[in-house]
Design an enzyme around this catalytic site. Structure first.
Site, PDB file in Angstrom:
ATOM      1  N   LYS A  14       0.825  -1.216   0.000  1.00 52.86           N
ATOM      2  CA  LYS A  14       0.000   0.000   0.000  1.00 52.86           C
ATOM      3  C   LYS A  14       0.860   1.268   0.000  1.00 52.86           C
ATOM      4  CE  LYS A  14      -2.163  -1.194   3.764  1.00 52.86           C
ATOM      5  NZ  LYS A  14      -1.565  -2.504   4.047  1.00 52.86           N
ATOM      6  N   ARG A  89      -9.895   0.767   8.939  1.00 60.39           N
ATOM      7  CA  ARG A  89      -9.508  -0.594   9.310  1.00 60.39           C
ATOM      8  C   ARG A  89     -10.635  -1.383   9.953  1.00 60.39           C
ATOM      9  NH1 ARG A  89      -3.229  -0.717  11.217  1.00 60.39           N
ATOM     10  NH2 ARG A  89      -2.431   0.250   9.341  1.00 60.39           N
ATOM     11  N   ARG A 128      11.258  -5.860   4.838  1.00 61.83           N
ATOM     12  CA  ARG A 128      11.086  -4.447   5.181  1.00 61.83           C
ATOM     13  C   ARG A 128      11.682  -4.167   6.561  1.00 61.83           C
ATOM     14  NH1 ARG A 128       5.018  -2.517   5.330  1.00 61.83           N
ATOM     15  NH2 ARG A 128       5.060  -3.542   7.352  1.00 61.83           N
ATOM     16  N   ARG A 134      11.494  -0.716  12.294  1.00 64.13           N
ATOM     17  CA  ARG A 134      10.293  -1.006  13.072  1.00 64.13           C
ATOM     18  C   ARG A 134      10.425  -2.400  13.681  1.00 64.13           C
ATOM     19  NH1 ARG A 134       5.053   0.142   9.499  1.00 64.13           N
ATOM     20  NH2 ARG A 134       4.238  -1.143  11.187  1.00 64.13           N
ATOM     21  N   ARG A 146      -0.483  -9.311  13.515  1.00 64.10           N
ATOM     22  CA  ARG A 146      -0.971  -8.248  12.631  1.00 64.10           C
ATOM     23  C   ARG A 146      -1.811  -8.839  11.490  1.00 64.10           C
ATOM     24  NH1 ARG A 146       4.222  -5.172  11.000  1.00 64.10           N
ATOM     25  NH2 ARG A 146       2.804  -3.974   9.696  1.00 64.10           N
TER      26      ARG A 146
END
Length: 190
Positions: A14, A89, A128, A134, A146
């Site tokens: 996204k 969400r 990532r 993160r 998640r």
């Protein structure tokens, strides 16, 4: 106005596609993740609260998210539209967004859902995590949580927009520009 919900699970692409869409269509970008990080970076109470939920891999409460999105919309000077990235969400957030936009004389043009197999998502998130800094992108348990939260709490949002005739699914595996072309073909039909 062109108002697009760019939808998909964590790691679907996204953020990558949003950057390209913003440039092409000259719309403003609303990413709840960015809004949360901004508040966290500024040390606001809202940022600290959001971080607690995010660290556990859970969703931030709707009323907190809606308030942040409303503030962002009100402060935007770009009247061409918005790309909503990672928002709404929940179905409650989708309803609240519809109401918010209606008050501003506009609505959601469509939802584009990036469809990516779960194993591919996990690989992307871990990759990532090597560069993002993160911690939730590097922890297998948090990644699994998640994805589970997405399936249980977020996926129903696609059904909400499908009932409105606004859902378009795009296969999100392949070359970035190829996927972008498919997204643009859908947007250009709005």
């Amino acid at each position: 106005m062109l108002n697009i919900v760019l939808f998909g699970p964590p790691g679907a692409g996204k953020g990558t596609q949003s950057e390209k869409l913003i440039e092409k269509y000259k719309v403003d970008h609303i990413s709840t993740g960015d809004l949360f990080r901004k508040h966290l970076g500024e040390g606001t109470e809202l940022g600290k609260l959001a971080q607690k939920y995010m660290d556990d891999g859970n969703l931030v409460p709707d009323e907190v998210v809606i308030g942040m999105v409303d503030d962002k919309i009100n402060s935007s000077t770009d009247l061409k539209g918005f790309i909503f990235d990672g928002f709404p969400r929940t179905v409650a957030q989708a309803r609240a967004l519809d109401e918010l936009l209606l008050k501003k004389g506009t609505n959601i043009s469509g939802m584009i859902s990036l469809e990516v197999p779960e194993e591919e998502l996990k690989l992307r998130i871990k990759d990532r995590g090597k560069t993002s800094g993160r911690s939730d992108d590097q922890d297998e348990e948090k990644i699994n949580n998640r994805i589970k939260v997405y399936k249980e709490e977020t996926l129903p949002v696609a059904e909400y927009y499908q009932k409105q005739g606004k859902l378009s699914k795009i296969h999100g595996v392949g070359a970035i520009d190829e996927i972008f072309g498919k997204i643009c073909a859908v947007i250009d039909e709005y």
